[in-house]
Write a protein that holds these residues in place. Structure first.
Motif, PDB file in Angstrom:
ATOM      1  N   TYR A 270     -13.371 -24.862 -49.996  1.00 34.41           N
ATOM      2  CA  TYR A 270     -13.330 -23.404 -50.035  1.00 34.41           C
ATOM      3  C   TYR A 270     -11.922 -22.890 -49.728  1.00 34.41           C
ATOM      4  CZ  TYR A 270     -18.416 -23.529 -50.190  1.00 34.41           C
ATOM      5  OH  TYR A 270     -19.720 -23.746 -50.569  1.00 34.41           O
ATOM      6  N   SER A 271     -11.294 -23.450 -48.691  1.00 36.06           N
ATOM      7  CA  SER A 271      -9.963 -22.967 -48.320  1.00 36.06           C
ATOM      8  C   SER A 271      -8.934 -23.303 -49.401  1.00 36.06           C
ATOM      9  CB  SER A 271      -9.538 -23.544 -46.965  1.00 36.06           C
ATOM     10  OG  SER A 271      -9.422 -24.947 -47.005  1.00 36.06           O
ATOM     11  N   LEU A 272      -8.914 -24.544 -49.877  1.00 36.71           N
ATOM     12  CA  LEU A 272      -7.925 -24.930 -50.882  1.00 36.71           C
ATOM     13  C   LEU A 272      -8.166 -24.230 -52.217  1.00 36.71           C
ATOM     14  CD1 LEU A 272      -7.433 -28.764 -50.249  1.00 36.71           C
ATOM     15  CD2 LEU A 272      -6.313 -26.813 -49.163  1.00 36.71           C
ATOM     16  N   SER A 273      -9.436 -24.007 -52.562  1.00 31.44           N
ATOM     17  CA  SER A 273      -9.758 -23.318 -53.816  1.00 31.44           C
ATOM     18  C   SER A 273      -9.318 -21.863 -53.805  1.00 31.44           C
ATOM     19  CB  SER A 273     -11.264 -23.385 -54.095  1.00 31.44           C
ATOM     20  OG  SER A 273     -11.668 -24.699 -54.399  1.00 31.44           O
ATOM     21  N   ALA A 274      -9.115 -21.305 -52.619  1.00 30.03           N
ATOM     22  CA  ALA A 274      -8.696 -19.904 -52.522  1.00 30.03           C
ATOM     23  C   ALA A 274      -7.273 -19.691 -53.006  1.00 30.03           C
ATOM     24  CB  ALA A 274      -8.832 -19.427 -51.071  1.00 30.03           C
ATOM     25  N   ALA A 275      -6.464 -20.752 -53.018  1.00 29.72           N
ATOM     26  CA  ALA A 275      -5.048 -20.630 -53.370  1.00 29.72           C
ATOM     27  C   ALA A 275      -4.862 -20.300 -54.850  1.00 29.72           C
ATOM     28  CB  ALA A 275      -4.315 -21.920 -53.030  1.00 29.72           C
ATOM     29  N   ASP A 276      -3.887 -19.439 -55.122  1.00 24.17           N
ATOM     30  CA  ASP A 276      -3.416 -19.233 -56.493  1.00 24.17           C
ATOM     31  C   ASP A 276      -2.178 -20.082 -56.752  1.00 24.17           C
ATOM     32  OD1 ASP A 276      -5.148 -17.015 -57.632  1.00 24.17           O
ATOM     33  OD2 ASP A 276      -4.508 -16.109 -55.741  1.00 24.17           O
ATOM     34  N   ILE A 277      -1.407 -20.311 -55.711  1.00 25.29           N
ATOM     35  CA  ILE A 277      -0.239 -21.196 -55.762  1.00 25.29           C
ATOM     36  C   ILE A 277      -0.261 -22.056 -54.505  1.00 25.29           C
ATOM     37  CG2 ILE A 277       2.282 -21.350 -55.740  1.00 25.29           C
ATOM     38  CD1 ILE A 277       2.426 -18.670 -57.126  1.00 25.29           C
ATOM     39  N   ALA A 278      -0.007 -23.350 -54.649  1.00 26.95           N
ATOM     40  CA  ALA A 278       0.082 -24.253 -53.501  1.00 26.95           C
ATOM     41  C   ALA A 278       1.553 -24.495 -53.170  1.00 26.95           C
ATOM     42  CB  ALA A 278      -0.602 -25.574 -53.822  1.00 26.95           C
ATOM     43  N   TYR A 279       1.903 -24.288 -51.905  1.00 29.72           N
ATOM     44  CA  TYR A 279       3.272 -24.509 -51.444  1.00 29.72           C
ATOM     45  C   TYR A 279       3.394 -25.925 -50.888  1.00 29.72           C
ATOM     46  CZ  TYR A 279       7.534 -23.947 -48.589  1.00 29.72           C
ATOM     47  OH  TYR A 279       8.773 -24.100 -48.025  1.00 29.72           O
ATOM     48  N   ILE A 280       4.330 -26.706 -51.444  1.00 34.04           N
ATOM     49  CA  ILE A 280       4.568 -28.084 -51.004  1.00 34.04           C
ATOM     50  C   ILE A 280       6.054 -28.235 -50.733  1.00 34.04           C
ATOM     51  CG2 ILE A 280       4.271 -30.529 -51.528  1.00 34.04           C
ATOM     52  CD1 ILE A 280       1.633 -29.153 -51.720  1.00 34.04           C
ATOM     53  N   SER A 281       6.413 -28.774 -49.583  1.00 35.12           N
ATOM     54  CA  SER A 281       7.825 -28.966 -49.265  1.00 35.12           C
ATOM     55  C   SER A 281       8.041 -30.307 -48.579  1.00 35.12           C
ATOM     56  CB  SER A 281       8.314 -27.837 -48.350  1.00 35.12           C
ATOM     57  OG  SER A 281       9.671 -28.031 -48.003  1.00 35.12           O
ATOM     58  N   VAL A 282       9.093 -31.001 -49.002  1.00 30.71           N
ATOM     59  CA  VAL A 282       9.498 -32.248 -48.344  1.00 30.71           C
ATOM     60  C   VAL A 282      11.002 -32.185 -48.168  1.00 30.71           C
ATOM     61  CG1 VAL A 282       9.446 -34.755 -48.381  1.00 30.71           C
ATOM     62  CG2 VAL A 282       7.667 -33.470 -49.568  1.00 30.71           C
ATOM     63  N   GLU A 283      11.470 -32.400 -46.942  1.00 29.80           N
ATOM     64  CA  GLU A 283      12.889 -32.305 -46.650  1.00 29.80           C
ATOM     65  C   GLU A 283      13.511 -33.662 -46.385  1.00 29.80           C
ATOM     66  OE1 GLU A 283      12.895 -29.494 -43.300  1.00 29.80           O
ATOM     67  OE2 GLU A 283      13.850 -28.059 -44.645  1.00 29.80           O
ATOM     68  N   GLY A 284      14.833 -33.718 -46.542  1.00 28.17           N
ATOM     69  CA  GLY A 284      15.606 -34.882 -46.128  1.00 28.17           C
ATOM     70  C   GLY A 284      15.289 -36.148 -46.902  1.00 28.17           C
ATOM     71  N   ARG A 285      15.515 -37.288 -46.237  1.00 23.42           N
ATOM     72  CA  ARG A 285      15.346 -38.589 -46.888  1.00 23.42           C
ATOM     73  C   ARG A 285      13.905 -38.844 -47.300  1.00 23.42           C
ATOM     74  NH1 ARG A 285      17.544 -43.481 -43.720  1.00 23.42           N
ATOM     75  NH2 ARG A 285      17.336 -44.439 -45.769  1.00 23.42           N
ATOM     76  N   ALA A 286      12.951 -38.232 -46.594  1.00 23.32           N
ATOM     77  CA  ALA A 286      11.545 -38.445 -46.935  1.00 23.32           C
ATOM     78  C   ALA A 286      11.240 -37.995 -48.353  1.00 23.32           C
ATOM     79  CB  ALA A 286      10.654 -37.701 -45.940  1.00 23.32           C
ATOM     80  N   SER A 287      11.993 -37.007 -48.849  1.00 21.58           N
ATOM     81  CA  SER A 287      11.705 -36.461 -50.170  1.00 21.58           C
ATOM     82  C   SER A 287      11.934 -37.478 -51.284  1.00 21.58           C
ATOM     83  CB  SER A 287      12.560 -35.213 -50.421  1.00 21.58           C
ATOM     84  OG  SER A 287      13.927 -35.549 -50.579  1.00 21.58           O
ATOM     85  N   THR A 288      12.783 -38.462 -51.045  1.00 21.31           N
ATOM     86  CA  THR A 288      13.085 -39.450 -52.085  1.00 21.31           C
ATOM     87  C   THR A 288      12.085 -40.603 -52.111  1.00 21.31           C
ATOM     88  OG1 THR A 288      14.565 -40.718 -50.629  1.00 21.31           O
ATOM     89  CG2 THR A 288      15.544 -38.931 -51.927  1.00 21.31           C
ATOM     90  N   VAL A 289      11.142 -40.615 -51.167  1.00 20.23           N
ATOM     91  CA  VAL A 289      10.204 -41.747 -51.111  1.00 20.23           C
ATOM     92  C   VAL A 289       8.738 -41.353 -51.125  1.00 20.23           C
ATOM     93  CG1 VAL A 289      11.846 -43.251 -49.924  1.00 20.23           C
ATOM     94  CG2 VAL A 289      10.283 -41.843 -48.573  1.00 20.23           C
ATOM     95  N   CYS A 290       8.403 -40.093 -50.863  1.00 24.32           N
ATOM     96  CA  CYS A 290       6.991 -39.769 -50.734  1.00 24.32           C
ATOM     97  C   CYS A 290       6.637 -38.434 -51.358  1.00 24.32           C
ATOM     98  CB  CYS A 290       6.560 -39.796 -49.266  1.00 24.32           C
ATOM     99  SG  CYS A 290       7.243 -38.455 -48.276  1.00 24.32           S
ATOM    100  N   VAL A 291       5.352 -38.315 -51.684  1.00 21.13           N
ATOM    101  CA  VAL A 291       4.759 -37.060 -52.126  1.00 21.13           C
ATOM    102  C   VAL A 291       3.597 -36.786 -51.181  1.00 21.13           C
ATOM    103  CG1 VAL A 291       3.547 -35.855 -53.980  1.00 21.13           C
ATOM    104  CG2 VAL A 291       5.387 -37.469 -54.538  1.00 21.13           C
TER     105      VAL A 291
END
Length: 375
Positions: A270-291
């Motif tokens: 219910y909570s996730l379905s309410a979204a019209d846009i999902a905000y996803i952010s990954v900073e620094g070195r982690a961004s090059t290895v994970c989603v």
């Protein structure tokens, strides 16, 4: 027939799907799942035996490290005295799990979500010259050397692991969405009704609120858009920066921001379905290895992704491949706001993103769990 012990201190639907895949393979007569949070294991096959170890504690660095070490000691003693003849499937949570293979002779495979001891260096806790890092790195090399199979979830993660073992030995199996998560129509969505979000265009963050998730940027965007009364920013979760986010929202009198704790599992769709846009952010070195795994649940629900990450990140590669959102530099507030407004105003654009997402759903299917089963 064989027996297998799966170890993951912090488990969710991914481990449930993997354990169920081992059951359905018919190759094992006994399957044990050792976790710190058994209350999250919904949908687990009744033939999987669950055993509890200490829960992963994220409240502070000291508590986090203590929970890793204590959990590792618990696993080691149970392997030595209870599961000596079992195959082991060791997930990199706790990260110190590699140390148990110094003392037990079980055949084992490993699934790596985070690369350690590199994680404590990138987090700024120690340097590579530190004695703890050097000992841990040596143990890690031996851990990979003796593993039957080494799995990870992205190309970037495999590249990072390859400093400890041959790159050819690493098999990449993409993370997937929860099969139990199905979209809820907005008109019937009790989460929307409960929080007065009817007729609002919702940008949502749902997950850990830590220093690497850049939730504060979402607050800055909300401040810039506070005159858009039909837009709401919903932030769901807890973590190190939650108090700072709360103080910022209150201090700026942002009535267009709704802060909520983690939602119960039975309310997640219910909570996730309410979204019209999902905000996803990954900073620094982690961004090059994970989603972040939340990404795939939003894909299942056909939500366009507003991503803040580096251009060479795994998240950016996903968006470039499937065209299911946009990736922005954190300094590009104007671009982010324009993206939000364009999606809010264009039904055609929203429908196009839904079409693009449908392709990604086939790639990140729960069937990926069966790739861990070897002949």
């Amino acid at each position: 027939m064989k027996s297998i012990l799966i170890v993951n201190q912090s488990s969710g639907y991914l481990m449930v799907d993997i354990a169920n895949a081992f059951v359905n393979s018919g190759k094992y007569d006994r399957i044990v799942l050792m976790v710190g949070n058994p209350e999250t294991l919904r949908g687990l096959d009744k033939n999987v035996c669950v055993e509890k170890i200490c829960k992963y504690n994220r409240k502070s660095l000291r508590r986090r490290f203590f929970s890793w070490v204590y959990g590792t000691i618990q696993v080691l003693f149970r392997v030595l005295f209870k599961y000596r003849s079992y195959e082991l499937f060791l997930v990199s949570n706790p990260p110190t799990i590699s140390f148990i293979t110094l003392f037990c002779k079980n055949l084992y495979s490993t699934l790596i979500y985070d690369v350690y001891p590199d994680g404590i260096v990138s987090g700024g806790f120690v340097t590579r010259k530190n004695l703890l890092f050097r000992i841990w790195a040596k143990v890690t090399k031996k851990f990979y050397q003796n593993a039957q199979y080494i799995y990870t979830i992205t190309e970037g993660m495999a590249d990072r692991i390859s400093q400890y073992c041959d790159r050819e030995r690493i098999e990449i199996i993409p993370v997937w969405y929860s099969a139990d998560l199905n979209p809820i129509d907005k008109v019937k969505n009790t989460f929307i009704l409960e929080h007065g979000l009817q007729d609002k265009f919702i940008i949502m963050y749902s997950g850990n609120i830590g220093k690497g998730h850049n939730v504060k940027l979402l607050v800055s965007i909300a401040e810039r858009m506070k005159e858009d009364d039909d837009v709401r920013f919903v932030i769901i979760g807890d973590g190190w920066e939650k108090k700072m986010i709360q103080d910022s929202v209150i201090g700026k009198s942002l009535k267009n921001v709704l802060l909520l704790p983690f939602q119960p599992f039975d309310k997640l769709a219910y909570s996730l379905s309410a979204a019209d846009i999902a905000y996803i952010s990954v900073e620094g070195r982690a961004s090059t290895v994970c989603v972040p795994s939340k990404t795939f649940n939003f894909i299942k629900l056909s939500k366009p992704l507003l991503c803040v990450a580096e251009t060479n990140s795994e998240l950016a590669k996903l968006i470039q491949t499937y065209k299911n959102g946009r990736v922005f530099d954190p300094s590009d507030l104007d671009g982010i706001i324009s993206f939000i407004k364009n999606l809010k105003d264009s039904v055609e654009l929203r429908e196009q993103y839904k079409v693009n997402v449908s392709v990604a759903k086939n790639v990140f299917s729960p069937n990926n769990a069966y790739q861990f089963i070897k002949r």
